[in-house]
Each structure stands twice: as C-alpha cells, then as structure tokens.
Scaffold this motif. Sequence first.
Motif, PDB file in Angstrom:
ATOM      1  N   LYS A 196     -18.585   6.276  -7.966  1.00 49.43           N
ATOM      2  CA  LYS A 196     -17.308   6.661  -7.363  1.00 49.43           C
ATOM      3  C   LYS A 196     -16.155   6.408  -8.338  1.00 49.43           C
ATOM      4  O   LYS A 196     -15.990   5.296  -8.840  1.00 49.43           O
ATOM      5  CB  LYS A 196     -17.105   5.866  -6.078  1.00 49.43           C
ATOM      6  N   GLN A 208      -1.037  -2.216  -6.198  1.00 44.62           N
ATOM      7  CA  GLN A 208      -0.952  -2.467  -4.752  1.00 44.62           C
ATOM      8  C   GLN A 208      -1.532  -3.854  -4.462  1.00 44.62           C
ATOM      9  O   GLN A 208      -2.548  -4.247  -5.043  1.00 44.62           O
ATOM     10  CB  GLN A 208      -1.772  -1.448  -3.971  1.00 44.62           C
ATOM     11  N   ILE A 230      -4.335   8.556  -2.274  1.00 39.74           N
ATOM     12  CA  ILE A 230      -5.347   8.839  -3.302  1.00 39.74           C
ATOM     13  C   ILE A 230      -5.373   7.706  -4.321  1.00 39.74           C
ATOM     14  O   ILE A 230      -4.332   7.328  -4.870  1.00 39.74           O
ATOM     15  CB  ILE A 230      -5.011  10.165  -4.036  1.00 39.74           C
ATOM     16  N   ARG A 232      -5.766  -0.033   0.689  1.00 35.54           N
ATOM     17  CA  ARG A 232      -6.774   0.131   1.739  1.00 35.54           C
ATOM     18  C   ARG A 232      -7.670   1.312   1.471  1.00 35.54           C
ATOM     19  O   ARG A 232      -7.211   2.356   0.990  1.00 35.54           O
ATOM     20  CB  ARG A 232      -6.083   0.403   3.074  1.00 35.54           C
ATOM     21  N   GLY A 233      -8.944   1.147   1.813  1.00 28.24           N
ATOM     22  CA  GLY A 233      -9.869   2.270   1.764  1.00 28.24           C
ATOM     23  C   GLY A 233     -10.252   2.672   3.172  1.00 28.24           C
ATOM     24  O   GLY A 233      -9.688   2.176   4.145  1.00 28.24           O
ATOM     25  N   ARG A 234     -11.211   3.557   3.286  1.00 25.02           N
ATOM     26  CA  ARG A 234     -11.689   3.972   4.600  1.00 25.02           C
ATOM     27  C   ARG A 234     -12.347   2.791   5.294  1.00 25.02           C
ATOM     28  O   ARG A 234     -12.875   1.897   4.644  1.00 25.02           O
ATOM     29  CB  ARG A 234     -12.700   5.106   4.458  1.00 25.02           C
ATOM     30  N   GLY A 278     -11.047   7.741  -4.436  1.00 24.05           N
ATOM     31  CA  GLY A 278     -11.193   7.744  -2.985  1.00 24.05           C
ATOM     32  C   GLY A 278      -9.919   8.265  -2.351  1.00 24.05           C
ATOM     33  O   GLY A 278      -8.826   8.163  -2.927  1.00 24.05           O
ATOM     34  N   SER A 334       0.875  -1.178   0.000  1.00 27.65           N
ATOM     35  CA  SER A 334       0.000   0.000   0.000  1.00 27.65           C
ATOM     36  C   SER A 334       0.911   1.226   0.000  1.00 27.65           C
ATOM     37  O   SER A 334       1.881   1.266   0.775  1.00 27.65           O
ATOM     38  CB  SER A 334      -0.872  -0.025   1.260  1.00 27.65           C
ATOM     39  N   THR A 335       0.616   2.193  -0.835  1.00 25.46           N
ATOM     40  CA  THR A 335       1.477   3.387  -0.870  1.00 25.46           C
ATOM     41  C   THR A 335       1.412   4.121   0.477  1.00 25.46           C
ATOM     42  O   THR A 335       2.386   4.756   0.881  1.00 25.46           O
ATOM     43  CB  THR A 335       1.093   4.332  -2.024  1.00 25.46           C
ATOM     44  N   TRP A 347      -9.072  -1.621  -1.352  1.00 20.22           N
ATOM     45  CA  TRP A 347      -9.118  -0.740  -2.530  1.00 20.22           C
ATOM     46  C   TRP A 347      -8.541  -1.530  -3.700  1.00 20.22           C
ATOM     47  O   TRP A 347      -7.365  -1.904  -3.692  1.00 20.22           O
ATOM     48  CB  TRP A 347      -8.323   0.549  -2.287  1.00 20.22           C
TER      49      TRP A 347
HETATM   50  C1  BTN Z   1     -11.707   5.199   0.173  1.00 25.63           C
HETATM   51  O1  BTN Z   1     -12.459   5.742  -0.624  1.00 25.63           O
HETATM   52  O2  BTN Z   1     -12.137   4.340   0.943  1.00 25.63           O
HETATM   53  C2  BTN Z   1     -10.256   5.595   0.198  1.00 25.63           C
HETATM   54  C3  BTN Z   1      -9.455   4.878  -0.842  1.00 25.63           C
HETATM   55  C4  BTN Z   1      -7.996   5.265  -0.850  1.00 25.63           C
HETATM   56  C5  BTN Z   1      -7.166   4.411  -1.774  1.00 25.63           C
HETATM   57  C6  BTN Z   1      -5.758   4.921  -1.911  1.00 25.63           C
HETATM   58  S1  BTN Z   1      -4.852   4.120  -3.190  1.00 25.63           S
HETATM   59  C7  BTN Z   1      -3.380   4.865  -2.640  1.00 25.63           C
HETATM   60  C8  BTN Z   1      -3.404   4.835  -1.129  1.00 25.63           C
HETATM   61  N1  BTN Z   1      -2.884   3.576  -0.641  1.00 25.63           N
HETATM   62  C9  BTN Z   1      -3.824   2.858  -0.024  1.00 25.63           C
HETATM   63  O3  BTN Z   1      -3.643   1.723   0.490  1.00 25.63           O
HETATM   64  N2  BTN Z   1      -4.984   3.494  -0.020  1.00 25.63           N
HETATM   65  C10 BTN Z   1      -4.877   4.801  -0.671  1.00 25.63           C
END
Ligand code: BTN
Length: 261
Positions: free
Chosen positions: A131, A52, A149, A56-58, A134, A28-29, A63
């Motif tokens: 969407k 990736q 992002i 991960r997302g929220r 994110g 994950s970045t 993601w």
């Molecule tokens: C969301 O809408 O839930 C947030 C998504 C965020 C995704 C980005 S991709 C780059 C960065 N690295 C991650 O693991 N997540 C964020």
Amino acid sequence: MPRDLQCLAHCLEEIRPFSLRIYGTVDSTNNLAKKLIQSGVPNFIAIVADSQTAGRGRRGRQWISPPGVNIYTSIILPKECQAPEIAVGRPQLHPLLASVVVCDTLRSVAPEVGRETGIKWPNDILISERKIAGILVERTSDGSSIIGIGININMTEDDFPPELRERGCSLYTVTGRRFQRGEILKEMLRGFRDILGITVDDLLREWTARSCTIQTVVKASMPDGHVIKGVARGIDREGRLIVDAEGERWIINSADIEHIR
Ligand code: BTN
C-alpha cells in the motif's frame, strides 16, 4: 512553508477551480476540512498539511503522518451536481473517483512502476501489492464530501513502523528516487479538475481498468466479523464489490479485502 511545497504558490491558474490552503502541523486534514465547512468556506478547496498528529484511516485506524516526507490532503467537493449521470454528483462514488486520480498521478510521476500500480477495492493504491496511498471519504451533516488522501512519498523503509514495513511502501522505497511533494499535488489536482465531468459509466470502466482486485480471489472480512473467500467479479453502480463465494453472489458495501490470487 517546506521548500518542496513552495511551487504550489505559482500554480493556482493551472489547478482551477481548486484553491489551496497549506498548513504546517494539524491534527487531521479531514478534521480541519470539517471545521472550514462549518465556517462557510467555498467548495473546491484542497487542504494540505506537512504533518498530522491524529491522521485517520478507514475503520478508525491511525494513518502514520510524519513531517516533511508525505502528502496529506483533504479535498472539499460540492454538495450537489447538475446532472445525475455525472459521477461527482454521487458521493458514494467519490472513493472510486479519487482512487482513479491518485492511481494516474502515481503512474505519471513514477512511470517505471506504472504497470505495478493499481487500485485495491475500494480505494487503496498499491504498488506491487504494497500500500502506497489511502483515501478516506467522509460526509458532513450538510452533505459536503471530504476526500482525505494520504500518499507515502519520500518515507524510507526505517520510517515505517515494523508492523507496516512488509505491507507498505513509498515512492522512494519503490523507485530509489526522491520526489517534490508540490509537483505531485499539482499533478493530482489537475487530475481532479479533469475528472469532474466524468459520467458514472465511464468512471466504472476507468476504475475497473486500473483495479488489481477484479477477477482475483479475495478474502473479504465484513464489519460484522463474517469472512468470505471468493472471486471478485466487478463493481456495481453504487461502487459495491460483487463477489462470488460459497455458491452465492455477494454485494459488498464495506469490508477489508485481502488479495489471495
Ligand atoms: C486508509 O487507507 O485507511 C485511509 C487513509 C487516509 C489518510 C488521509 S491523510 C489526509 C486525510 N486526513 C486524515 O486524517 N486521513 C486522510
């Protein structure tokens, strides 16, 4: 390096004060950004990955991060800022700051869908209610802010898992055109550079002007399971959503929002 990211090697002057680190596959970045902060990298770095394995997302959601098609980036902003009225010095406003930049970037590279592009509170970017991007802002123990992002760029409809096909989109699915990821990243980093000095008042105004949540009926599902339905009236100076529901005014810090109209 993937061909459509190569142009980034020649734009360092244009995106100053940001510098870039470009990777192939990472977990994950945002994780990588945390490690780099621990090892003492300077601020204003954008970490970019081609794919990736644990994006991960929220709220701990996954993601989807396949290679070669989308943007996955994490931007490290400085810990402190000189003046209290400058939004970048208030980490709770970083989700709003980033959503304005990403929204404008998409409007500028795909003007044909610009009117349908907007921000769903707090920081999802939608095109025609689907969407496309994110944002996950995380803070480290030393107070640095990592703005992660993800933007769906050249993903096709088939690349989406069936459960996201109706709710998600990419620049390709909405325009029928393919895009160079490097060009979009460049535009976005210029956007960050230009917004660094924005005041809190101006940011709240700019965010509200792009929002598709304000003045609509929303269903808000809170982390404790409580659900309310009401009209989103605006955001406060902490970036919280103000909703009139059940005869009361709610100030919402964190929730999943659905637009009902
Ligand atoms: C969301 O809408 O839930 C947030 C998504 C965020 C995704 C980005 S991709 C780059 C960065 N690295 C991650 O693991 N997540 C964020």
